[in-house]
Design a protein around this motif. Sequence first.
Motif, PDB file in Angstrom:
ATOM      1  N   GLU A 101       0.835  -1.204   0.000  1.00 16.83           N
ATOM      2  CA  GLU A 101       0.000   0.000   0.000  1.00 16.83           C
ATOM      3  C   GLU A 101       0.867   1.250   0.000  1.00 16.83           C
ATOM      4  O   GLU A 101       2.044   1.217   0.344  1.00 16.83           O
ATOM      5  N   ILE A 102       0.253   2.348  -0.362  1.00 18.00           N
ATOM      6  CA  ILE A 102       0.986   3.591  -0.619  1.00 18.00           C
ATOM      7  C   ILE A 102       1.779   4.073   0.599  1.00 18.00           C
ATOM      8  O   ILE A 102       2.832   4.709   0.456  1.00 18.00           O
ATOM      9  N   THR A 139       5.601   6.313   1.272  1.00 21.68           N
ATOM     10  CA  THR A 139       5.342   7.747   1.449  1.00 21.68           C
ATOM     11  C   THR A 139       5.441   8.163   2.908  1.00 21.68           C
ATOM     12  O   THR A 139       5.513   7.332   3.822  1.00 21.68           O
ATOM     13  N   ILE A 188       1.760  -1.462  -6.353  1.00 19.25           N
ATOM     14  CA  ILE A 188       1.422  -0.602  -5.211  1.00 19.25           C
ATOM     15  C   ILE A 188      -0.021  -0.171  -5.408  1.00 19.25           C
ATOM     16  O   ILE A 188      -0.517  -0.074  -6.535  1.00 19.25           O
ATOM     17  N   VAL A 238      -4.958   4.813  -1.745  1.00 21.05           N
ATOM     18  CA  VAL A 238      -4.616   6.107  -1.171  1.00 21.05           C
ATOM     19  C   VAL A 238      -4.365   5.883   0.313  1.00 21.05           C
ATOM     20  O   VAL A 238      -4.792   4.878   0.873  1.00 21.05           O
ATOM     21  N   LYS A 239      -3.712   6.835   0.931  1.00 18.20           N
ATOM     22  CA  LYS A 239      -3.468   6.676   2.362  1.00 18.20           C
ATOM     23  C   LYS A 239      -4.705   7.023   3.167  1.00 18.20           C
ATOM     24  O   LYS A 239      -5.139   6.274   4.027  1.00 18.20           O
ATOM     25  N   TRP A 280      -0.901  12.737  -8.094  1.00 24.72           N
ATOM     26  CA  TRP A 280      -0.762  11.360  -8.585  1.00 24.72           C
ATOM     27  C   TRP A 280       0.396  11.265  -9.570  1.00 24.72           C
ATOM     28  O   TRP A 280       1.171  10.296  -9.532  1.00 24.72           O
ATOM     29  N   ILE A 317       3.630  11.074  -7.672  1.00 27.07           N
ATOM     30  CA  ILE A 317       3.846   9.790  -6.998  1.00 27.07           C
ATOM     31  C   ILE A 317       4.144   8.679  -8.002  1.00 27.07           C
ATOM     32  O   ILE A 317       5.101   7.908  -7.833  1.00 27.07           O
ATOM     33  N   ILE A 353       7.629   6.395  -8.513  1.00 19.05           N
ATOM     34  CA  ILE A 353       7.618   4.930  -8.438  1.00 19.05           C
ATOM     35  C   ILE A 353       8.258   4.325  -9.679  1.00 19.05           C
ATOM     36  O   ILE A 353       9.098   3.416  -9.588  1.00 19.05           O
ATOM     37  N   TYR A 411       0.228   0.115 -10.744  1.00 24.22           N
ATOM     38  CA  TYR A 411      -0.471   0.777  -9.639  1.00 24.22           C
ATOM     39  C   TYR A 411      -1.964   0.489  -9.764  1.00 24.22           C
ATOM     40  O   TYR A 411      -2.552   0.605 -10.849  1.00 24.22           O
TER      41      TYR A 411
END
Length: 706
Positions: free
Chosen positions: A14-15, A19, A45, A48-49, A58, A61, A65, A80
């Motif tokens: 997960e993100i 991060t 991955i 969202v958090k 986005w 990020i 990655i 993703y």
Amino acid sequence: MTLEEKVGQMTQLEIGMITKGDGDNIQIDNEKLEKAVVKYGSGSILNVKDQALSVDKWHEIIRAIQEASKRTRLKIPVIYGIDSIHGANYIQGSTLFPQEIGMAATWNPALMQRGAEVTAAETRAAGIPWTFSPVLDLGRQPLWPRFWETFGEDPYLAKVMGVAFVRGVEGDDVSSNKKVATSLKHYVGYSFPLTGRDRTPAWIPENYMREYFLPPFAAAVKAGARTIMVNSAEVNGIPGHINHHLLTDILRTELGFDGFVVSDWQDIKKLVTEWRVAADEKEATRLSIMAGIDMSMVPSDYSFSDILIQLVKENKVPTSRIDEAVSRILLVKYELGLFEQPGPDASLKSNFATSASRAVALDAARESLVLLKNENSVLPIAKDKKILVTGPTSDTLISLNNGWTYSWQGDKPALYPKDRHTVLQAIRAVAGDKVSYVPGVAFDKEIDIDAAVRAAQSVDVVVACIGEASYTETPGNITDLTLSEPQLKLAERLQATGKPVVLVLVEGRPRVINRIVEGAKGILLALNPSNEGGTAIADVLFGDYNPSGRLPFTYPRTPNGLITYDHKLFETEATSYGNTAFTPQFTFGSGLSYTTFAYSDLQVSPQSVSTNGEVKVSVSVTNKGQRAGKEAVIVYVRDVVASLSPPGKRVRRFAKISLEPGQTRTLTFTIRAEELSFTGTNNKPVLEPGDFEVLVGGLTGKFKIQ
């Protein structure tokens, strides 16, 4: 590829594993990113958090990655994945559509496909190539808190709408910069828990599973869906993640699925902590991989990678199984074009949140609305009438959307757009100062019912907006479908004033309202129509749009009066042995219009057909009213006698048509005899000679299979 590289491809994190920070301030943590993508070689991955992010965020990020993936030996891009459930709902400013239950109420697969095309384009515009949708679970247990994520209770409707979703999202070329890969979920039987509570056991005989729950998945696989996500719960005592029969024997061998299978959130770990079918995570991992899981949504540590490498080195998982899983994952990445274009494309921002896309969303919201009652033509409301708007769903976008909207539970008002109308705002936009507003109640407590009653005295009509707040998964578990007491009390008090009361039900599952149905002059059901829902509701209330939605489920009258439309005929009848007659509050397929449609000239031919033949059903539909309207023409077929007790009827075809006043249209449907088979106790299709009845719009025809 080394063993470590292969297992990395099978790992999804997960993100938060790459991060730091949260909300709009989230940013890449370079040390964590290096560990996840370069050291462990994680192939995917997700998520969202805590909230939706902007397109630019986005891009930032995803770009980081994929730049990290280029620092690996093989430079394999990361895939993703995100939950684009009703639009690209984890991307700020995206175009949102009715939830699946609302889209099912449109009975319009062409509209579903257009919405899915928008969803795909906007998801890809953010640099994300994979969505965890559609949900193809059947909504046959209305207590279930993900009921609104389904296409309703009928497998044929779910199959047609699901295929439209897949075609819209993936298209003919999934590598296109306007397409993404789908993930059919939650394979299979997840939505039918005995208790109605999320992630609890289901008991489904295999022939029933094949007859009802499997067909939507089978059709979507045939349509080319690239990935599948697994049932988080269990069926018949076997957790979905270790069910080799479902994951391999049926999915791979029978259905021919050649994409990859991903677990759901932490579900390999839960084989130990919740289902208790494995003593430790190592055994849980072995069981899952050997059953058919290709990628593990771990997602918050590196246990899966470490354990799976050990299992292979100990010869407890064969290298051939690892190669099989990795080949499937790499193929999907290749088909998506990630090896050529792994990062985001800034030019695609022009595909995002266009006026044309919003127009499609408004069309979908309008068509999703179901008019369930219109006594004495209380609707539409004349625009010069004085109106009281009240109730907890009247001035919020949250209820119009439900979960998976900018956050998991969809319950953060600050994230919602400021330029979309709530029901109250949309009514005021039409009727201006003739509209008064008193909240009356919150969802679960009274605020000032007396004030609402006083306000009702000086208006011509009351619009009471009631229903549910947002929820999904286990936070949405309930033990009683009955609408909350404060809301029922508000409606009863308003009805007692003698003023005409129109109920606007904004909900994701059918809350029991039998106490207030008779006293209501009008009832409009809004099944999470999303951000355009307020405008759509006002359009119907004032007659600017003619409603055409039909129920995709059976609306219960009482908490325990749960039944589906395809029940055995005797189940709702009084019998000599004490069965008490009962009826649902509203039947499957119900839905009124501001015009009247008449059905005539039903023709069924031939009258006798062989088991490998086909039947043609034609019927004429005429708009007898004074205004144009749309009608969902539903063709039911009844197997009169069968060796397994037959359902009372089943949906076999449908079509959504539009007719001008006085216009007649004749529709012809072709049904293959083999489609009228049922799944026998040997889990094989059975087509028996005998009598069949066709039911369309109150008309009945007959034919025989010989």
